[in-house]
Write a protein that holds these residues in place. Sequence first.
Motif, PDB file in Angstrom:
ATOM      1  N   ILE A 297       0.817  -1.222   0.000  1.00 23.16           N
ATOM      2  CA  ILE A 297       0.000   0.000   0.000  1.00 23.16           C
ATOM      3  C   ILE A 297       0.849   1.270   0.000  1.00 23.16           C
ATOM      4  CG2 ILE A 297      -1.988  -1.124   1.085  1.00 23.16           C
ATOM      5  CD1 ILE A 297      -1.079   0.106   3.776  1.00 23.16           C
ATOM      6  N   ARG A 298       2.146   1.129  -0.199  1.00 25.17           N
ATOM      7  CA  ARG A 298       3.047   2.284  -0.079  1.00 25.17           C
ATOM      8  C   ARG A 298       2.687   3.429  -1.013  1.00 25.17           C
ATOM      9  NH1 ARG A 298       8.480  -1.133  -0.236  1.00 25.17           N
ATOM     10  NH2 ARG A 298       7.161  -2.085  -1.801  1.00 25.17           N
ATOM     11  N   ASP A 299       2.429   3.151  -2.277  1.00 27.14           N
ATOM     12  CA  ASP A 299       2.123   4.228  -3.222  1.00 27.14           C
ATOM     13  C   ASP A 299       0.832   4.951  -2.846  1.00 27.14           C
ATOM     14  OD1 ASP A 299       4.416   3.611  -4.630  1.00 27.14           O
ATOM     15  OD2 ASP A 299       3.368   2.492  -6.208  1.00 27.14           O
ATOM     16  N   GLN A 300      -0.175   4.177  -2.460  1.00 20.55           N
ATOM     17  CA  GLN A 300      -1.442   4.789  -2.052  1.00 20.55           C
ATOM     18  C   GLN A 300      -1.256   5.617  -0.778  1.00 20.55           C
ATOM     19  OE1 GLN A 300      -2.801   0.774  -2.225  1.00 20.55           O
ATOM     20  NE2 GLN A 300      -4.647   1.378  -3.328  1.00 20.55           N
ATOM     21  N   MET A 301      -0.450   5.105   0.137  1.00 21.50           N
ATOM     22  CA  MET A 301      -0.206   5.847   1.377  1.00 21.50           C
ATOM     23  C   MET A 301       0.571   7.135   1.109  1.00 21.50           C
ATOM     24  SD  MET A 301      -1.829   4.378   3.810  1.00 21.50           S
ATOM     25  CE  MET A 301      -1.135   5.116   5.272  1.00 21.50           C
ATOM     26  N   ASP A 302       1.491   7.102   0.153  1.00 23.58           N
ATOM     27  CA  ASP A 302       2.222   8.324  -0.202  1.00 23.58           C
ATOM     28  C   ASP A 302       1.253   9.437  -0.589  1.00 23.58           C
ATOM     29  OD1 ASP A 302       4.687   7.116   0.249  1.00 23.58           O
ATOM     30  OD2 ASP A 302       5.075   6.720  -1.879  1.00 23.58           O
ATOM     31  N   VAL A 303       0.266   9.089  -1.400  1.00 19.84           N
ATOM     32  CA  VAL A 303      -0.739  10.070  -1.829  1.00 19.84           C
ATOM     33  C   VAL A 303      -1.525  10.579  -0.625  1.00 19.84           C
ATOM     34  CG1 VAL A 303      -2.849  10.392  -3.184  1.00 19.84           C
ATOM     35  CG2 VAL A 303      -0.909   9.133  -4.163  1.00 19.84           C
ATOM     36  N   LEU A 304      -1.952   9.672   0.240  1.00 15.69           N
ATOM     37  CA  LEU A 304      -2.743  10.064   1.413  1.00 15.69           C
ATOM     38  C   LEU A 304      -1.925  10.912   2.387  1.00 15.69           C
ATOM     39  CD1 LEU A 304      -4.695   6.738   1.923  1.00 15.69           C
ATOM     40  CD2 LEU A 304      -5.601   8.917   1.052  1.00 15.69           C
ATOM     41  N   PHE A 305      -0.651  10.564   2.584  1.00 18.09           N
ATOM     42  CA  PHE A 305       0.196  11.384   3.458  1.00 18.09           C
ATOM     43  C   PHE A 305       0.360  12.783   2.889  1.00 18.09           C
ATOM     44  CE2 PHE A 305       2.136   7.314   5.158  1.00 18.09           C
ATOM     45  CZ  PHE A 305       1.546   7.437   6.413  1.00 18.09           C
ATOM     46  N   SER A 306       0.521  12.872   1.584  1.00 18.92           N
ATOM     47  CA  SER A 306       0.640  14.182   0.944  1.00 18.92           C
ATOM     48  C   SER A 306      -0.632  15.008   1.169  1.00 18.92           C
ATOM     49  CB  SER A 306       0.911  14.005  -0.547  1.00 18.92           C
ATOM     50  OG  SER A 306       0.981  15.260  -1.180  1.00 18.92           O
ATOM     51  N   LEU A 307      -1.782  14.365   0.995  1.00 13.78           N
ATOM     52  CA  LEU A 307      -3.054  15.075   1.189  1.00 13.78           C
ATOM     53  C   LEU A 307      -3.243  15.530   2.632  1.00 13.78           C
ATOM     54  CD1 LEU A 307      -5.410  12.821  -0.965  1.00 13.78           C
ATOM     55  CD2 LEU A 307      -4.679  15.174  -1.479  1.00 13.78           C
ATOM     56  N   VAL A 308      -2.936  14.660   3.582  1.00 12.38           N
ATOM     57  CA  VAL A 308      -3.141  15.008   4.989  1.00 12.38           C
ATOM     58  C   VAL A 308      -2.174  16.115   5.425  1.00 12.38           C
ATOM     59  CG1 VAL A 308      -1.645  13.323   6.193  1.00 12.38           C
ATOM     60  CG2 VAL A 308      -3.830  13.953   7.178  1.00 12.38           C
ATOM     61  N   GLN A 309      -0.986  16.112   4.858  1.00  7.17           N
ATOM     62  CA  GLN A 309      -0.008  17.140   5.222  1.00  7.17           C
ATOM     63  C   GLN A 309      -0.323  18.485   4.572  1.00  7.17           C
ATOM     64  OE1 GLN A 309       3.656  15.132   4.252  1.00  7.17           O
ATOM     65  NE2 GLN A 309       3.443  13.753   5.987  1.00  7.17           N
ATOM     66  N   GLN A 310      -1.058  18.468   3.467  1.00 11.78           N
ATOM     67  CA  GLN A 310      -1.462  19.712   2.813  1.00 11.78           C
ATOM     68  C   GLN A 310      -2.764  20.274   3.382  1.00 11.78           C
ATOM     69  OE1 GLN A 310      -1.592  19.142  -1.450  1.00 11.78           O
ATOM     70  NE2 GLN A 310       0.331  18.021  -1.420  1.00 11.78           N
ATOM     71  N   ALA A 311      -3.465  19.461   4.162  1.00 11.02           N
ATOM     72  CA  ALA A 311      -4.760  19.894   4.708  1.00 11.02           C
ATOM     73  C   ALA A 311      -4.569  21.110   5.612  1.00 11.02           C
ATOM     74  CB  ALA A 311      -5.401  18.747   5.486  1.00 11.02           C
ATOM     75  N   ARG A 312      -5.561  22.005   5.577  1.00  9.34           N
ATOM     76  CA  ARG A 312      -5.496  23.221   6.381  1.00  9.34           C
ATOM     77  C   ARG A 312      -6.085  23.050   7.774  1.00  9.34           C
ATOM     78  NH1 ARG A 312      -7.870  26.413   1.410  1.00  9.34           N
ATOM     79  NH2 ARG A 312      -9.301  24.746   1.847  1.00  9.34           N
ATOM     80  N   ASN A 313      -6.834  21.941   7.963  1.00 10.87           N
ATOM     81  CA  ASN A 313      -7.426  21.688   9.282  1.00 10.87           C
ATOM     82  C   ASN A 313      -7.784  20.202   9.388  1.00 10.87           C
ATOM     83  OD1 ASN A 313     -10.155  21.296   8.157  1.00 10.87           O
ATOM     84  ND2 ASN A 313     -10.099  23.513   7.832  1.00 10.87           N
ATOM     85  N   GLU A 314      -8.210  19.828  10.576  1.00  4.61           N
ATOM     86  CA  GLU A 314      -8.518  18.416  10.839  1.00  4.61           C
ATOM     87  C   GLU A 314      -9.666  17.910   9.961  1.00  4.61           C
ATOM     88  OE1 GLU A 314      -9.182  15.530  14.723  1.00  4.61           O
ATOM     89  OE2 GLU A 314      -9.041  17.691  15.002  1.00  4.61           O
TER      90      GLU A 314
END
Length: 186
Positions: A32-49
């Motif tokens: 799941i590494r590639d999918q997690m990379d995308v999700l980590f990028s999204l969560v780190q770019q999020a402006r709030n919870e």
Amino acid sequence: MIRAGFISFFLSAVLAFPIAATAQACPRPPDIRDQMDVLFSLVQQARNEGEARPAVNGMWLLWTRAPDAKAQALLDDGRAKIRLGDHEAATQALSDLVDYCPDYAEGYNQRAFANFLQGDYQSALGDLDAALMRNPRHVAALSGKFLTLHALGRREAAQESLRAALTLNPWIPERRMLAKPKGTAL
């Protein structure tokens, strides 16, 4: 008499062989590494919870996707028993999962949660380390390790685990428990 004993032994061995030969082995957990990379990028770019929530939900979907139907049933059973408060039965179901799928990180993570809820912090810590050995970027295992170490009074190690979790997901609820570095104003 010896002959009857031999025949009995032979028949039991022959009858047992097909069972052992056809015993189902757990497949390797999905990569799941590639999918997690995308999700980590999204969560780190999020402006709030709230903005991070869909990515976090996606992480949970990936973590809880077991390698096969048998593993999924054991995982689902263990998680259901946790929700019902039957932590001993949950621990047993999740132990069965870990025995069946020793490479699947979420089995260890969920068993750690069941042990944590029972106050068995040492067992929880061992399972969290096992989960992180299999998936070092498992944010829930990192935050669970923080909570477990905190409960054990190991504050510095707990903060280290929390910082590691926050580098992956800055929106975890435990972020409020991050200690301020010494010498900084509140």
